[in-house]
Enzyme design. Structure first.
Site, mmCIF file in Angstrom:
data_model
loop_
_atom_site.group_PDB
_atom_site.id
_atom_site.type_symbol
_atom_site.label_atom_id
_atom_site.label_comp_id
_atom_site.label_asym_id
_atom_site.label_seq_id
_atom_site.Cartn_x
_atom_site.Cartn_y
_atom_site.Cartn_z
ATOM 1 N N SER A 219 0.848 -1.184 0.000
ATOM 2 C CA SER A 219 0.000 0.000 0.000
ATOM 3 C C SER A 219 0.891 1.243 0.000
ATOM 4 C CB SER A 219 -0.960 -0.045 1.186
ATOM 5 O OG SER A 219 -2.065 0.779 0.969
ATOM 6 N N ASP B 133 -8.511 -5.267 -6.202
ATOM 7 C CA ASP B 133 -8.079 -4.119 -5.418
ATOM 8 C C ASP B 133 -8.295 -2.807 -6.181
ATOM 9 O OD1 ASP B 133 -6.846 -2.356 -3.691
ATOM 10 O OD2 ASP B 133 -4.814 -3.001 -4.196
ATOM 11 N N HIS C 214 -6.235 -6.358 -2.063
ATOM 12 C CA HIS C 214 -5.211 -5.425 -1.600
ATOM 13 C C HIS C 214 -4.191 -6.111 -0.684
ATOM 14 C CE1 HIS C 214 -3.810 -1.345 -1.019
ATOM 15 N NE2 HIS C 214 -3.850 -1.458 0.294
#
Length: 501
Positions: free
Chosen positions: A177, A431, A457
């Site tokens: 991320s 995602d 994700h």
């Protein structure tokens, strides 16, 4: 880290990743639990960690600035085959650095294979990596991705000296991320310190109005391979349309009662705050798609399908289910209350909300809206104006300043066409953040893109599991193979990894 952001947060990586809406009580509740024991993991087992601190300057780029902060880091020395073993640097993101992935994630498996020293670095201004007045507005100017990379460079030096790491030792960094961004950027900006980088679910392209997030949310909710359907998407979209009509008609008492709101709806920003928290359960389930839990597309669509009544009634029922599962009595809906939370400057009361909001306002944007996006399954009340008001009301940052800073971020790092070598960008089709990442090889010698169909994700950062889909299983094997190739090409690593098909 974690949608990557509305500003309403949701936990994901247990080191934090971005989802971010405005005032996500799930994130707050989770982080309060983690802060009580920063060594725990989701399964209730204690993780024994070697935790240390290093003093970092407030400003790496101006030696005349006085002051420092402590950076927390974690070392796992169980597998290191000194002097030949590499160093794996796990980069933390916008929250407390937990030991979960260091002990139980894919990085641990790869470290065992290659005899690596594992170092986990907590991000400045999060977790325990701060000074006493870090959250005051006058000090937040020292919170940036650039300063975080400076922290990593100094930590590299500290680890090398403390553990006697040879100057020829190969370092590889990992992150997911926002921390995935940092992993790629550390390799790009400090190529003399790290040999290669794995960047999972890394949205390296900053954007103020991130309407594309909800394009993927809609597509994933309709994906039958993960338990979604067109009917599910239609019900959700129609439910939010009915909510929008009630807001337009000022039927606020009904909405307050039906959705068990914590406070009356008084302003347009209250409407947006309410809707953001309402849709957060849905978009969060899409982003993480944790099969077998209520945080999955299948669960959302099954709950919607089994509920009686109109799409509006189904949405009311879904909200009741989530409030019950989270042991919450009401749904947050007050913009003013949210501002009060964001204006707190006592670090342990903030659990990452204030500093991450500051970073979105000053560097990244990432504001997920439904302004003019006809594919958004939610409400047009979820507009950019809400986020612009937050940045201005909390930090005094105007819309023009946000856009200028977002543009600078893209120019400084290269957006989604960065220039660098030995960077593996890993993304999943489910995602919503993949639309801001690198999805194809930029050149034969530069970044490598790994796109995993049906993956969510940062799912590739988890340890291998028999429950992994065939695509995710193969994706993790490809990551291991790439790391092995990097180590072999560095001329240092003597161990090899065999790819089993």
């Amino acid at each position: 880290m974690g949608h990557f952001l509305h500003l309403v947060f949701i936990f994901a990586m247990f080191t934090a990743t971005i989802k971010g809406s405005l005032f996500n009580f799930r994130y707050k509740k989770y982080m309060k639990t983690v802060y009580k024991n920063k060594s725990n993991n989701p399964f209730g087992q204690m993780i024994e960690l070697e935790e240390k601190y290093v003093s970092q300057p407030l400003d790496h780029f101006d030696p005349l600035v006085k002051g420092s902060l402590k950076q927390r880091y974690i070392v796992i020395n169980d597998y290191w085959k000194k002097p030949d073993g590499p160093v794996f640097l796990f980069i933390g993101g916008e929250g407390l650095l937990s030991g979960y992935y260091l002990r139980y994630g894919l990085i641990n498996e790869i470290a065992k294979t290659h005899g690596a020293l594992i170092v986990g670095a907590e991000h400045r201004y999060y977790g325990d990596s701060l000074n006493g007045d870090s959250m005051e507005l006058s000090n937040l100017k020292y919170l940036s991705s650039q300063q975080a990379l400076g922290d990593l460079a100094k930590l590299h030096q500290v680890i090398s000296e403390e553990y006697g790491v040879d100057s020829n030792t190969t370092w590889i960094c990992f992150g997911g991320s926002y921390a995935g961004d940092l992993s790629a950027w550390f390799r790009i900006k400090y190529p003399h310190l790290v040999h290669a980088a794995v960047a999972s679910s890394a949205p390296v392209r900053a954007i103020t109005n991130f309407e594309g997030y909800n394009n993927v949310v809609r597509a994933s909710l309709s994906d039958t391979s993960i338990g979604g359907s067109q009917k599910c998407t239609g019900n959700i979209s129609s439910g939010f349309e009915e909510v929008g009509q009630l807001l337009k008609n000022k039927s606020l008492d009904r909405l307050h009662k039906d959705f068990e709101l914590c406070s009356p709806l008084k302003s347009e920003n209250d409407y947006a705050t309410f809707l953001s928290n309402l849709e957060d359960n849905i978009s969060g389930a899409v982003q993480y798609n944790d099969d077998g839990t209520n945080n999955s597309v299948e669960y959302i669509c099954k709950t919607i399908a089994e509920a009686e009544g109109s799409p509006y009634d189904k949405l009311v029922h879904l909200n009741q289910v989530f409030l019950g599962s989270l042991d919450e009595k009401c749904l947050e809906s007050s913009y003013e209350q949210m501002l009060q939370e964001l204006n707190k400057t006592v670090a342990q009361e903030l659990v990452g909300i204030r500093p991450w909001t500051y970073q979105t306002c000053t560097q990244f944007g990432f504001f997920q809206t439904c302004d003019v996006n006809t594919q958004c399954p939610f409400s047009t009340y979820l507009g950019l104006g809400l986020y612009l008001d937050i940045c201005n009301d909390v930090f005094g940052i105007t819309a023009d300043e946000i856009n200028a800073r977002v543009n600078f971020t893209n120019q400084y790092y290269g957006s989604d066409t960065p220039k660098g070598t030995r960077i593996l960008f890993v993304n999943g089709s489910i995602d919503p953040w993949h639309s801001l990442s690198v999805l194809k090889n930029i050149s034969d010698s530069a970044e490598t893109a790994l796109y995993i169909q049906g993956s969510s994700h940062c799912a590739d950062m988890e340890a291998t599991s028999p429950d992994d889909t065939p695509q995710l299983t193969q994706g993790k094997l490809e990551i291991k193979k790439q790391v092995s190739n990097w180590l072999s090409s560095s001329g240092q690593q003597r161990l090899t990894f065999k790819l089993i098909r």
